[in-house]
Design an enzyme around this catalytic site. Structure first.
Site, PDB file in Angstrom:
ATOM      1  N   TYR B 103       0.982  -1.157  -0.100  1.00 12.64           N
ATOM      2  CA  TYR B 103      -0.143  -0.086  -0.102  1.00 12.64           C
ATOM      3  C   TYR B 103       0.896   1.107  -0.090  1.00 12.64           C
ATOM      4  O   TYR B 103       0.473   2.200  -0.530  1.00 12.64           O
ATOM      5  CB  TYR B 103      -1.024  -0.147   1.221  1.00 12.64           C
ATOM      6  CG  TYR B 103      -2.174  -0.789   0.852  1.00 12.64           C
ATOM      7  CD1 TYR B 103      -2.932  -0.706  -0.055  1.00 12.64           C
ATOM      8  CD2 TYR B 103      -2.479  -2.003   2.056  1.00 12.64           C
ATOM      9  CE1 TYR B 103      -4.146  -1.602  -0.166  1.00 12.64           C
ATOM     10  CE2 TYR B 103      -3.583  -2.684   1.886  1.00 12.64           C
ATOM     11  CZ  TYR B 103      -4.383  -2.543   0.715  1.00 12.64           C
ATOM     12  OH  TYR B 103      -5.541  -3.179   0.609  1.00 12.64           O
ATOM     13  N   GLU B 201       0.924 -29.486  16.598  1.00 13.72           N
ATOM     14  CA  GLU B 201       0.125 -28.834  15.787  1.00 13.72           C
ATOM     15  C   GLU B 201      -1.310 -28.336  16.437  1.00 13.72           C
ATOM     16  O   GLU B 201      -1.312 -27.033  15.781  1.00 13.72           O
ATOM     17  CB  GLU B 201      -0.307 -29.941  14.857  1.00 13.72           C
ATOM     18  CG  GLU B 201      -1.383 -29.414  13.656  1.00 13.72           C
ATOM     19  CD  GLU B 201      -1.555 -30.431  12.620  1.00 13.72           C
ATOM     20  OE1 GLU B 201      -1.013 -31.433  12.678  1.00 13.72           O
ATOM     21  OE2 GLU B 201      -2.499 -30.088  11.661  1.00 13.72           O
ATOM     22  N   ASP B 253      -1.227 -34.238  13.703  1.00  7.74           N
ATOM     23  CA  ASP B 253      -2.331 -35.222  13.297  1.00  7.74           C
ATOM     24  C   ASP B 253      -1.754 -36.290  12.471  1.00  7.74           C
ATOM     25  O   ASP B 253      -0.632 -36.261  11.953  1.00  7.74           O
ATOM     26  CB  ASP B 253      -3.504 -34.494  12.531  1.00  7.74           C
ATOM     27  CG  ASP B 253      -4.282 -33.666  13.389  1.00  7.74           C
ATOM     28  OD1 ASP B 253      -4.498 -33.951  14.505  1.00  7.74           O
ATOM     29  OD2 ASP B 253      -4.958 -32.750  12.953  1.00  7.74           O
TER      30      ASP B 253
END
Lengths: 368, 368
Positions: B103, B201, B253
């Site tokens: 920006y 995780e 996982d």
């Protein structure tokens, strides 16, 4: 492990209310009635806007789970097992996540009591919240993730399971700030030198305000919303407002999804209408990014997508946005067809937001 | 605002390296040459596995940006403006986000120097990292979000722009833990009583370990990865390993996407191959969830989707997973067609993970 927070009144009340629910089934059996549980119908058509409290609540329609049918009986069985689990959890001053509850049910001895999906266990916990009038936090059910932070002139005491921690949210924390715990009702506010609370949607803008020392210069408690705010974040915002009597101002991107973030801080959401009084801060004001800012400050923009336009049009019908202010802003945005991010203010320099934009706007709003 | 961290050697080195890059363009002009910038080709085909360092690095192929073409000249112009901005930012001890840079370019006086998209400015900053051999953090460029936390027997000193903060990551923090700052190289490790580092995780499992006091009982520094870990999280993990000589264990996982999380902690990612030496911890070990756990502990599972199967098959070809261990595990998983989440361990009770699973596994791995 320390159990300092054991036997606090809240925990005891929550436990009793759960046991009462199960006792009701017992009494129904004892009297020869078929056990039932009655809860408000949780559909969009049964949500009402409570004009007095300025929040969404459930309407008068109810539905009844009855053991007359096999599926109804299974629902009550699952409720009983869940109540048993939660009551023991509270007794032992433990906590667990919604996902753990779902998996844990696989260890229950009656197969019919086990959940078939996490949606089922999530819904049941929400039902129990509604029927018992106790929040999930008071059941000691944690969300999977919370993660929002606070930075500002506030000293608090957090009751952790390892004892009390007194933390000043500027002097005792790193640049990352103070991490809001899953249940912010373990926090007691000790001292503060704050003039208002500023809830900020994006991490980039939160970091900008902290880097520029905005919290120090204006005595602001900066709460990072991290997008759609977690329950813990909304709860602590409400408590900062109610207990410390501080104005709350919400600062987001300038698009319809961000207006909904403001709406969920200020008015609550349809999904958690039973918690509006616990989570919502109806006095919260919206500072921007407003569609008028896009015009006034000539901000870099993106065009509105079709889904943006649909979302804006649905906000025009939303009771939460039925004010002169929102009608004007939303119609202006549909007219110019543009949206802008918080960080688009950087196109005027990195200090523009803290030297010009926020001071001007907050002084117009009589916050500073 | 305090500027305690001004003029630290790192900042000065980074600033000089940037100025050197711009000076090179100047010299090329002065000698009558067309200015150019040469960088490694950043495509998958130019990524090599460095056997010695056990990390991914770029190969020998390079591409050259030359001012001979209009688009090449514009790229160099943008690079010069960006260097100027970054050098001033370092001089003033400020920082900014990648999005702010994009920006901010709208305020630059030459329109051709302004970025057309954030991808363009992001890529340029990565190019500058590679060419100058300075990391983005040392340019004081912050990510939009970081947000991971640490809990464990570690006392550290963080250099904030408001002065130093000494924080013990168990005694001085709430249950949410210590928030890792965007640039963890502002941290100095003071004292620790830790035996190893456990990178986790999911937030639900992180909270479970903390609630069960696993960090206290086994002297563990628990690092929450929050899914695919941010650079700051990987950097501090590497520093904990290298500087404190602590074993690092990753707990995720049991699905192919989580194995990639382990891979990015241990070996780095293709996207940031130029930073592998700065971010990767090749000695990190994988504790689970392993496909063999699904069988051994009879965990609740979901079936593998087509995209899971594709991801597993592509991992069988991935140089990072060319070990006996991973081949066996991945082939077993394809064979049983199932995956399981960390929290599936709750099906054996809330304490199973800390009383049985982790102690058994970590002792097999010689970590405890």
């Amino acid at each position: 492990m320390s159990t300092d927070s054991d036997d606090t009144p809240d925990t005891e009340v929550a436990r009793e209310k759960l046991i009462d629910l199960a006792a009701e089934f017992y009494d129904q059996f004892a009297e020869g009635d078929v056990p039932t549980m009655t809860i408000p119908t949780r559909t969009k058509s049964n949500i009402e806007y409570d004009e007095d409290k300025d929040v969404w609540v459930y309407g008068d329609r109810t539905s009844t789970r009855s053991a007359k049918t096999v599926s109804g009986a299974e629902k009550l069985l699952k409720a009983t097992y869940t109540i048993d689990f939660l009551a023991r959890q509270l007794d032992e001053d433990r906590s667990s996540t919604l996902r753990e509850l779902y998996y844990l049910s696989e260890s229950w001895d009656v197969e019919e009591a086990q959940f078939n999906s996490q949606d089922e266990s999530n819904d049941l916990v929400e039902d129990l919240e509604i029927v018992s009038d106790v929040t999930r936090e008071d059941f000691h059910m944690r969300p999977e993730e919370s993660g929002a932070t606070i930075m500002g002139p506030l000293k608090l005491r957090e009751q952790t399971r390892r004892g009390e921690r007194e933390i000043h949210c500027q002097k005792d924390v790193g640049e990352g700030g103070y991490q809001i715990p899953n249940n912010p009702d373990t926090i007691e506010f000790l001292e503060n030198d704050a003039d208002f609370v500023l809830c900020v949607e994006t991490g980039g803008m939160r970091d900008r305000l902290v880097e520029n020392g905005f919290d120090e210069e204006y005595n602001v408690i900066v709460v990072h919303l991290k997008g759609q705010p977690a329950r813990a974040t909304r709860r602590i915002t409400k408590r900062l407002h109610d207990e410390l009597d501080l104005p709350v101002v919400v600062f987001t991107d300038g698009d319809p999804w961000s207006y909904r973030i403001y709406g969920s801080v200020a008015y609550g959401s349809i999904k958690s209408a039973h918690l509006s009084e616990y989570l919502a801060t109806p006095a919260a004001q919206f500072v921007g990014i407003r569609p008028e800012d896009i015009v006034e400050y000539d901000l870099p923009t993106d065009p509105l997508s079709d889904s943006d336009i649909n979302a804006l049009e649905s906000e025009l019908e939303d009771p939460r946005f039925q004010t002169e202010f929102w009608k004007e802003q939303i119609e202006l945005q549909l007219d110019i067809g543009k949206k802008a991010e918080q960080q688009a203010l950087a196109s005027r320099g990195l200090d523009f937001v803290t030297d010009t934009y926020l001071p001007e706007r907050l002084s117009e709003m009589d916050v500073i």
